[in-house]
Scaffold this active site. Structure first.
Site, PDB file in Angstrom:
ATOM      1  N   ASP A 198       0.798  -1.235   0.000  1.00  0.00           N
ATOM      2  CA  ASP A 198       0.000   0.000   0.000  1.00  0.00           C
ATOM      3  C   ASP A 198       0.829   1.283   0.000  1.00  0.00           C
ATOM      4  O   ASP A 198       0.286   2.366   0.236  1.00  0.00           O
ATOM      5  CB  ASP A 198      -0.933   0.010   1.221  1.00  0.00           C
ATOM      6  CG  ASP A 198      -2.067  -0.990   1.058  1.00  0.00           C
ATOM      7  OD1 ASP A 198      -2.655  -1.052  -0.037  1.00  0.00           O
ATOM      8  OD2 ASP A 198      -2.369  -1.708   2.036  1.00  0.00           O
ATOM      9  N   ASP A 247      -6.076  -3.836  -6.468  1.00  0.00           N
ATOM     10  CA  ASP A 247      -5.756  -2.545  -5.854  1.00  0.00           C
ATOM     11  C   ASP A 247      -4.302  -2.097  -6.103  1.00  0.00           C
ATOM     12  O   ASP A 247      -4.006  -0.898  -6.166  1.00  0.00           O
ATOM     13  CB  ASP A 247      -5.963  -2.583  -4.329  1.00  0.00           C
ATOM     14  CG  ASP A 247      -7.182  -3.369  -3.903  1.00  0.00           C
ATOM     15  OD1 ASP A 247      -7.558  -4.325  -4.616  1.00  0.00           O
ATOM     16  OD2 ASP A 247      -7.770  -3.063  -2.856  1.00  0.00           O
TER      17      ASP A 247
HETATM   18  N1  GLY Z   1      -7.314  -1.135  -1.041  1.00  0.00           N
HETATM   19  C1  GLY Z   1      -8.278  -1.657  -0.159  1.00  0.00           C
HETATM   20  C2  GLY Z   1      -9.648  -1.238  -0.485  1.00  0.00           C
HETATM   21  O1  GLY Z   1      -9.908  -0.633  -1.517  1.00  0.00           O
HETATM   22  O2  GLY Z   1     -10.508  -1.518   0.321  1.00  0.00           O
END
Ligand code: GLY
Length: 406
Positions: free
Chosen positions: A120, A181
């Site tokens: 992330d 993601d």
């Molecule tokens: N990246 C995690 C979400 O979009 O919940």
């Protein structure tokens, strides 16, 4: 024709789209003063909300409970959105307090620069530290963002040519797990290559994007949330999900990350295949939008489209569509983005609540886990403001996050 449940769902969604292009009030007002007025009022609302709430915020907002923010102290995966939103509010309003708060909030992310335990880092460091560098010129933010990019590329699996999503590097659990993601974290790598003239970061970003493109994309343009690989050989194992309904479904926020992320990686590389992929994802999502223009949480869940909503998927999709419209010159993408932003501004703002600390309601974090169903989420607030600013004053978004193409 062999009629399956899927065929029926597709037909129902198609009928809804036909209604939306002819009878929806949002469609009637897709351009012109009314739309711009609605968007400006929504941006004013969001900035007024930040003005009132931000001085009392005690960490990084992760989501709301009974309309009040709950916090993470280390930023979780969402810590970039709070300073990011404050930067956008500063650009929009010119009020110095937003800049002061953005700097203080971004500073709190410093320990995460060396975090190799998550993919992330782009979510965390792009809208906060890259933006801080772009807006202040202080090299400490640039250097920290490059450090974060160096942490992120440690998660690259050369056998499978992917960046693993979750788990510590020495933890075999999840070692072959890739999620949609991650496409949003690649722009941090493009930034690092530009700033250092070291092609390694962008090479890894491109390799990951190609792996995702090859494996996630279904013939109809939908995508699963997760795809698993053998972490040793790199061989693809198959689709899966965590936040979507099933391995065969299409979690709407994952699809939104894909639309935005494939468009961005096209910007940074010029590769037309990435743009074509972004279009296929966008076309799938647009064909499933209902006349209210707020996405259901999973486009292919059995109850869809009559199921809980995720306005965050809507505003992320809208930002991606605005970018896609610029790059493809297809008006349909811009019109749809305006419809979504207008719809969220009209039907999802917290404007009638005296308690609410967020701007956007009706977002869903993790439906299968029953965690955060129709709540407020910091990325919805962030992308609402980004989307509206892309419409009202694109140069401000460019200043913040760099909308240039190679
Ligand atoms: N990246 C995690 C979400 O979009 O919940």
């Amino acid at each position: 024709m062999h009629v399956t449940r899927r065929t029926l769902l597709t037909t129902a969604a198609g009928a809804a789209v036909a209604v939306s292009t002819s009878a929806s009030p949002a469609a009637a007002e897709v351009s012109g003063a009314a739309t711009l007025g609605t968007l400006r009022r929504a941006a004013d609302y969001a900035v007024a909300k930040l003005r009132a709430v931000a001085p009392g915020v005690t960490g990084f907002p992760v989501g709301t409970k009974f309309e009040k923010w709950t916090y993470s102290q280390n930023g979780d995966w969402v810590g970039g959105f709070w300073p990011g939103q404050l930067w956008l509010a500063w650009l929009y309003s010119g009020e110095e307090q937003f800049k002061t708060l953005a700097l203080a909030s971004a500073e709190k992310l410093a320990p995460r620069r060396t975090d190799t335990g998550t993919h992330d880092l782009g979510f965390l460091f792009y809208p906060s530290w890259v933006t801080a560098w772009r807006l202040t010129g202080d090299p400490k933010w640039r250097d920290g963002a490059i450090q974060a990019a160096s942490s992120l590329i440690k998660r690259y699996n050369p056998a499978g040519r992917f960046i693993r999503a979750w788990g510590a590097l020495d933890d075999p659990k999840n070692a072959g797990r890739v999620i949609m993601d991650t496409i949003m974290n690649l722009d941090l790598l493009a930034f690092a290559s530009r700033e250092t003239a070291d092609p390694r970061y962008l090479d890894i970003a491109v390799a990951h994007a190609k792996t995702a493109q090859r494996n996630f994309l279904r013939p109809d343009g939908s995508t699963p949330h997760v795809f698993d690989f053998d972490p040793v050989t790199g061989a693809p194992l198959g689709p899966n999900t965590v936040q979507g309904y099933s391995p065969a479904s299409c979690w709407s926020r994952g699809q939104a990350w894909g639309i935005y992320g494939f468009t961005t990686i096209h910007r940074r590389t010029g590769d037309p295949e990435f743009l074509a992929t972004a279009r296929r994802l966008a076309d799938f999502a647009l064909d499933r939008l209902t006349p209210d223009h707020v996405p259901v949480w999973d486009y292919l869940a059995p109850q869809a489209p009559d199921d809980v909503k995720d306005a965050s998927a809507g505003v992320i999709t809208a930002c991606g569509l605005l970018d896609l419209a610029e790059l493809t010159h297809h008006r349909r993408y811009r019109d749809s983005a305006l419809r979504i932003l207008t719809a969220v501004s009209r039907t999802c703002l917290t404007a009638k609540s005296a308690r609410a600390e967020a701007s956007v309601a009706r977002c869903t974090r993790n439906r299968p886990a029953e965690d955060g169903v129709e709540v407020s989420l910091p990325y919805a607030d962030y992308y609402l403001l980004e989307g509206i600013l892309r419409v009202l004053d694109r140069s401000k978004v460019d200043q913040a996050i760099d909308l240039s193409s190679v």
